[in-house]
Scaffold this motif. Sequence first.
Motif, mmCIF file in Angstrom:
data_model
loop_
_atom_site.group_PDB
_atom_site.id
_atom_site.type_symbol
_atom_site.label_atom_id
_atom_site.label_comp_id
_atom_site.label_asym_id
_atom_site.label_seq_id
_atom_site.Cartn_x
_atom_site.Cartn_y
_atom_site.Cartn_z
ATOM 1 N N HIS A 10 -18.645 5.172 12.969
ATOM 2 C CA HIS A 10 -19.029 4.305 11.859
ATOM 3 C C HIS A 10 -18.701 4.908 10.494
ATOM 4 O O HIS A 10 -18.653 4.184 9.499
ATOM 5 N N GLY A 11 -18.507 6.215 10.439
ATOM 6 C CA GLY A 11 -18.164 6.884 9.194
ATOM 7 C C GLY A 11 -16.695 7.246 9.142
ATOM 8 O O GLY A 11 -15.841 6.539 9.686
ATOM 9 N N VAL A 12 -16.390 8.356 8.485
ATOM 10 C CA VAL A 12 -14.997 8.763 8.310
ATOM 11 C C VAL A 12 -14.711 10.094 9.013
ATOM 12 O O VAL A 12 -13.718 10.755 8.702
ATOM 13 N N GLY A 13 -15.566 10.461 9.965
ATOM 14 C CA GLY A 13 -15.392 11.725 10.650
ATOM 15 C C GLY A 13 -14.087 11.852 11.405
ATOM 16 O O GLY A 13 -13.582 12.965 11.589
ATOM 17 N N ALA A 14 -13.535 10.728 11.833
ATOM 18 C CA ALA A 14 -12.279 10.768 12.588
ATOM 19 C C ALA A 14 -11.049 10.635 11.690
ATOM 20 O O ALA A 14 -9.924 10.744 12.168
ATOM 21 N N TRP A 15 -11.259 10.399 10.405
ATOM 22 C CA TRP A 15 -10.130 10.283 9.487
ATOM 23 C C TRP A 15 -9.538 11.670 9.227
ATOM 24 O O TRP A 15 -10.254 12.674 9.149
ATOM 25 N N ALA A 18 -5.649 10.984 5.137
ATOM 26 C CA ALA A 18 -6.099 9.597 5.054
ATOM 27 C C ALA A 18 -7.234 9.448 4.049
ATOM 28 O O ALA A 18 -7.276 8.492 3.268
ATOM 29 N N LEU A 19 -8.170 10.397 4.049
ATOM 30 C CA LEU A 19 -9.265 10.343 3.091
ATOM 31 C C LEU A 19 -8.755 10.529 1.667
ATOM 32 O O LEU A 19 -9.193 9.828 0.736
ATOM 33 N N ALA A 20 -7.832 11.456 1.459
ATOM 34 C CA ALA A 20 -7.276 11.670 0.126
ATOM 35 C C ALA A 20 -6.525 10.431 -0.353
ATOM 36 O O ALA A 20 -6.582 10.072 -1.537
ATOM 37 N N SER A 21 -5.846 9.744 0.547
ATOM 38 C CA SER A 21 -5.141 8.516 0.176
ATOM 39 C C SER A 21 -6.112 7.410 -0.218
ATOM 40 O O SER A 21 -5.842 6.617 -1.126
ATOM 41 N N ALA A 22 -7.249 7.354 0.459
ATOM 42 C CA ALA A 22 -8.270 6.377 0.089
ATOM 43 C C ALA A 22 -8.831 6.686 -1.289
ATOM 44 O O ALA A 22 -8.990 5.793 -2.134
ATOM 45 N N ILE A 23 -9.122 7.960 -1.541
ATOM 46 C CA ILE A 23 -9.734 8.363 -2.800
ATOM 47 C C ILE A 23 -8.785 8.174 -3.976
ATOM 48 O O ILE A 23 -9.190 7.672 -5.037
ATOM 49 N N MET A 24 -7.530 8.532 -3.800
ATOM 50 C CA MET A 24 -6.601 8.562 -4.932
ATOM 51 C C MET A 24 -5.661 7.363 -4.998
ATOM 52 O O MET A 24 -5.165 7.038 -6.087
ATOM 53 N N GLY A 50 -6.398 4.280 -3.055
ATOM 54 C CA GLY A 50 -7.033 3.033 -2.660
ATOM 55 C C GLY A 50 -6.404 2.422 -1.423
ATOM 56 O O GLY A 50 -6.269 1.202 -1.320
ATOM 57 N N VAL A 51 -6.031 3.270 -0.466
ATOM 58 C CA VAL A 51 -5.421 2.820 0.790
ATOM 59 C C VAL A 51 -6.288 3.294 1.944
ATOM 60 O O VAL A 51 -6.575 4.494 2.056
ATOM 61 N N GLY A 52 -6.721 2.379 2.803
ATOM 62 C CA GLY A 52 -7.567 2.715 3.928
ATOM 63 C C GLY A 52 -6.799 3.356 5.063
ATOM 64 O O GLY A 52 -5.562 3.399 5.071
ATOM 65 N N GLU A 53 -7.542 3.855 6.053
ATOM 66 C CA GLU A 53 -6.913 4.516 7.197
ATOM 67 C C GLU A 53 -5.979 3.568 7.938
ATOM 68 O O GLU A 53 -4.968 3.995 8.518
ATOM 69 N N ASN A 54 -6.294 2.275 7.912
ATOM 70 C CA ASN A 54 -5.450 1.290 8.590
ATOM 71 C C ASN A 54 -4.258 0.855 7.750
ATOM 72 O O ASN A 54 -3.502 -0.032 8.143
ATOM 73 N N GLY A 55 -4.086 1.463 6.581
ATOM 74 C CA GLY A 55 -2.943 1.142 5.735
ATOM 75 C C GLY A 55 -3.145 -0.028 4.813
ATOM 76 O O GLY A 55 -2.200 -0.423 4.105
ATOM 77 N N PRO A 71 0.831 -1.210 0.000
ATOM 78 C CA PRO A 71 0.000 0.000 0.000
ATOM 79 C C PRO A 71 0.864 1.258 0.000
ATOM 80 O O PRO A 71 1.840 1.354 0.738
ATOM 81 N N ALA A 72 0.500 2.205 -0.846
ATOM 82 C CA ALA A 72 1.297 3.422 -0.994
ATOM 83 C C ALA A 72 0.408 4.649 -0.819
ATOM 84 O O ALA A 72 -0.105 5.193 -1.804
ATOM 85 N N PRO A 73 0.185 5.083 0.419
ATOM 86 C CA PRO A 73 -0.626 6.291 0.632
ATOM 87 C C PRO A 73 0.093 7.529 0.108
ATOM 88 O O PRO A 73 1.283 7.488 -0.229
ATOM 89 N N LEU A 74 -0.626 8.626 0.052
ATOM 90 C CA LEU A 74 -0.006 9.886 -0.347
ATOM 91 C C LEU A 74 1.081 10.285 0.651
ATOM 92 O O LEU A 74 0.996 9.950 1.832
#
Length: 293
Positions: free
Chosen positions: A89-94, A98-104, A106-111, A24-27
């Motif tokens: 339950h949502g992404v309010g704590a992200w 982390a959200l940008a990495s998921a969007i661009m 495909g890496v979740g908050e947990n890596g 996984p390669a986050p931003l």
Amino acid sequence: MAKWRIIGLLALIGVGVGWYITKPAPLPPDALDGLTADTANGQIIFAAAGCASCHTSEDGPPTLLSGGRTFASDFGTFVAPNISSDPVHGVGAWSDLALASAIMRGVGENGAHLYPAFPYTSYNKAELQDVVDVIAYLRTLPASDQPNAPHDLAFPFNQRIALGPWKFLFAGQDFVLQDAPTPELIRGRYLVEALGHCTECHTPRNALGGLDTARWMGGAAHSSEEGRIPNITTAVLSWSEGEIAEYLKSGFTPDFDTAGGEMAQVIKNTAQLSDDDRAAMAAYLKAIPPVAE
């Protein structure tokens, strides 16, 4: 013994290289530095990207991103997650990063790798500013405490480790339409290939689930319903640019039929764009190579 040691060493090196290029390669941590969010533009990006179409329940309001909608595929059934501002339950704590990495990426908050049912293979072509803007807009929408449901995937598709090699093969960031000589075509390409992720439905896939770019927008099997998703290249779609733009605004075809099924949800999104944006999308569809039925 020396030969087997060399073979073993080469095998370890191969495994290490394979892991490195598919992990996984986050931003990077400074990716969003200097960017200030514009929630008004974020609302437009939210519509263009079709966020509500996937992340609201079948009968829920378009601003309550509680997830739960299911998507059947050849690999199992995916369930859209809660992406509301709820911190549990949502992404309010992200974080925004982390959200940008998921969007661009495909890496979740947990890596961990995310499944490409979430179309980051298209969103990875988006501008970072637009991603920051849509994240800011998401944070203004209501929270939902709806728990997330797990995907229903059989082995080996339930093993996320396989997504690294899949991304390496199919998650390129190049635009398919290379020749875009006008600002209108550049904008249309961006809206269709990146934000609108139209190809995720309208282009057939290979046995591994990667897009068959040789048949770009040439129609595809419908994963959850009978029939096919149509070919929208000029080999089949004879509508003028004006007729395409009107369809994206009103849902009416030149024959006064109306959009139905999942396309009706798409029209709800494209109707919120400007006339210039819809015209740019129409120009793009007329510019891509025709694909014979």
